[in-house]
Write an enzyme that holds these catalytic residues in place. Structure first.
Site, PDB file in Angstrom:
ATOM      1  N   THR A 199     -44.549 -40.655 -36.354  1.00 23.20           N
ATOM      2  CA  THR A 199     -43.302 -41.025 -37.011  1.00 23.20           C
ATOM      3  C   THR A 199     -42.272 -41.425 -35.956  1.00 23.20           C
ATOM      4  O   THR A 199     -42.464 -41.242 -34.752  1.00 23.20           O
ATOM      5  CB  THR A 199     -42.770 -39.870 -37.871  1.00 23.20           C
ATOM      6  N   THR A 200     -41.142 -41.955 -36.420  1.00 21.67           N
ATOM      7  CA  THR A 200     -40.213 -42.658 -35.532  1.00 21.67           C
ATOM      8  C   THR A 200     -39.524 -41.768 -34.503  1.00 21.67           C
ATOM      9  O   THR A 200     -39.596 -42.025 -33.298  1.00 21.67           O
ATOM     10  CB  THR A 200     -39.161 -43.395 -36.379  1.00 21.67           C
ATOM     11  N   PHE A 201     -38.829 -40.750 -34.943  1.00 23.77           N
ATOM     12  CA  PHE A 201     -38.036 -39.967 -33.993  1.00 23.77           C
ATOM     13  C   PHE A 201     -38.898 -39.197 -32.992  1.00 23.77           C
ATOM     14  O   PHE A 201     -38.608 -39.217 -31.794  1.00 23.77           O
ATOM     15  CB  PHE A 201     -37.071 -39.047 -34.739  1.00 23.77           C
ATOM     16  N   HIS A 204     -40.265 -41.952 -30.497  1.00 21.92           N
ATOM     17  CA  HIS A 204     -39.283 -42.580 -29.605  1.00 21.92           C
ATOM     18  C   HIS A 204     -38.800 -41.605 -28.533  1.00 21.92           C
ATOM     19  O   HIS A 204     -38.531 -42.002 -27.399  1.00 21.92           O
ATOM     20  CB  HIS A 204     -38.106 -43.137 -30.407  1.00 21.92           C
TER      21      HIS A 204
END
Length: 550
Positions: A199-201, A204
């Site tokens: 997933t994104t967070f 990143h």
């Protein structure tokens, strides 16, 4: 001995490049008045001259002096000579570069004589080189070395652009010719393996710190910390407090070692870490256009050397949004791919206009892939659990995972047993389930209590729902695309492409490296900038040579 001569010849060409730059500057100085910015008079330049006022921001653009390669083009790959000329003229009304072929024949003759003399002197001076020296195929990159674009000095510089949700095989959709060409001119990975959950967070921040989510603490876009007795939700401003964010992101490593950093909307960059922040920072703004993002990056590049950031990161969410809305094979994704390809093209052109194609390192990454959903791939976990067990599951965390933190700790074993028995009794249950401490080591998802006690992982393309959340009667499940699944699934594979002196300048253009985990990016960037990395989970020491495949 003679096998080293091409390398020596290349070095001598660099000497001549400096000569050309000096001659060109002399020519320009003689030609311009107090405030003029003259264009070399050639048939083609006269033909293309526009009555366009000089943009204030263009006045300080350095004048490039591209040398002609063996193919007769000035930039290998992305655009040929005439296309580059037209593109740069359109983008930059001021003459942002001048070609060596426009110099007078006398200067070319003189340059040829100088080349001959320099090469002859080098060959004579090197005739006693021993075989113990490194072969020509071994090239190095020195991050402490200043490089010149003809008018300005540049310290080691790297731009990292993250394209959220850009699945590795999106390159095969046919909508990203410029990104594909960038990989041919530079290097690319077979694919990059995201961290779990995909997933994104979490990813990143893994890209920024080199730590797995269990180590840096951002284990999902939404989770609960029993020690803080608080919940993290990525859209809440309270979640930017440093108490949530472990590790040391690369923009902080850079600042702490006296190298400026600039961050444009990268997840996690709003947080103060070790009492430090990025030198320049632009907060997340969903209304910001891709063109504005490119302008921000190039404006940072145009700063004087004492203010110019050496690390620049930027984030774009367009493809991820398209994937959620329409699925990975949708027109929404293809349109977003086309838009992002033009963004990268504009960035590449902007660097070329400043004669920085072989000076500034440009890296394109993504955080995860995307998979289509289906009404036929839904797991109604309220049907699996007894009413009593369902009443005690607490709030679901970590979607699309089913991370359960029972309201009654004594219920954990019972709830887990009911889910596990279902996977054993139903051949295609659509998920696997573990107690936190039993999650397979390859996931790196067990070392913190921010991970709920029960971890249910859906099969790729499946989704956990309840009947209250979704009515099956003839309706289509949304979102049509999602991610967060097994990080080693082909559909979750991420992107890695890089061009610049630290990449193709060392490995050679068009090379491919084996797939690697995204925890390595932090070390790669640190090595490119000559930084001492903070503790991280990477194992390659920032080097890609060891995984070169062709």
């Amino acid at each position: 001995m003679s096998e080293r001569h091409p390398c020596l010849f290349s070095s001598s060409i660099k000497v001549i490049r400096g000569f050309f730059a000096a001659v060109l500057e002399t020519e320009r100085s003689n030609a311009r008045g107090p405030s003029a910015f003259p264009i070399p008079e050639t048939a083609s330049s006269t033909r293309r001259r526009r009555e366009t006022p000089l943009l204030p921001s263009m006045a300080a653009l350095p004048v490039s002096t591209y040398e002609l390669g063996e193919t007769g083009t000035e930039i290998e790959g992305l655009l040929n000579d005439e296309e580059l000329d037209d593109e740069v003229w359109t983008k930059y009304p001021a003459p942002s570069y001048l070609r060596t072929r426009r110099l007078r024949l006398g200067f070319l003759t003189l340059a040829a004589i100088v080349v001959f003399i320099v090469v002859l002197a080098i060959l004579i001076g090197r005739k006693n080189i021993t075989n113990s020296e490194a072969p020509d195929s071994v090239r190095t990159y020195d991050p402490s070395k200043l490089m010149s674009n003809g008018t300005h000095q540049f310290a080691s510089t790297i731009i990292i652009v993250s394209l959220d949700g850009f699945r590795a095989d999106y390159l095969d959709h046919g909508f990203t010719p410029n990104i594909v060409q960038l990989g041919r001119d530079g290097i690319r990975a077979e694919y990059m393996i995201p961290s779990f959950p995909s997933t994104t967070f979490p990813n990143h921040y893994t890209l920024a710190t080199g730590l797995y989510p269990e180590s840096h603490g951002i284990v999902g876009n939404h989770f609960f910390d029993p020690h803080l007795n608080e919940s993290f939700y990525y859209k809440n401003l309270t979640s930017w407090d440093s108490k949530w964010w472990g590790g040391e992101p690369i923009w902080i490593t850079s600042v702490l070692q006296n190298k400026s950093s600039a961050v444009l909307m990268w997840p996690g960059s709003d947080t103060v870490i070790h009492a430090a922040s990025p030198t320049y920072h632009v907060r997340y703004d969903p209304s910001m256009t891709l063109a504005t993002k490119v302008s921000n990056i190039l404006n940072w590049i145009d700063l004087p050397i004492e203010k110019r950031p050496q690390l620049l990161t930027a984030y774009a969410s367009d493809v991820d949004k398209g994937g959620h809305k329409g699925g990975p094979d949708s027109k929404e994704v293809d349109m977003a791919l086309g838009d992002l390809d033009l963004m990268i093209k504009d960035l590449v052109l902007g660097l070329a206009a400043r004669n920085l194609s072989e000076i500034v390192n440009l890296v394109i990454v993504s955080d995860h892939g995307m998979m289509s959903t289906s009404t036929s791939r839904l797991v109604f976990y309220d049907d699996i659990l007894t009413p009593d067990a369902f009443a005690r599951i607490g709030i679901q965390e970590g979607w699309p995972l089913l991370l359960l933190r029972p309201t009654d700790a004594n219920a954990t074993a019972d709830i887990y047993a009911q889910l596990l028995n279902h996977t054993r009794s139903v051949p295609s249950s659509g998920f696997t389930v573990y107690l936190r401490e039993d999650v397979p080591p390859r996931f790196h998802f067990s070392a913190t209590e921010r991970i709920a006690p029960i971890v249910a992982i859906p099969d790729v393309g499946y989704a956990f729902v309840t009947h209250k959340e979704f009515d099956e009667n003839g309706k289509t499940y949304h979102p049509l695309g999602t991610h967060g699944f097994d990080n080693q699934a082909p559909e979750m594979r991420a992107l890695f492409i890089a061009r610049g002196p630290a990449f193709n300048g060392v490995l050679g253009a068009g090379k491919t490296v084996k797939a690697f985990e995204n925890v390595e990016i932090y070390g790669i960037v640190a090595r490119t900038l000559g930084l001492t990395p903070a503790p991280n989970n990477g194992t390659m020491g920032g080097q890609l040579q060891g995984i070169l495949v062709g």
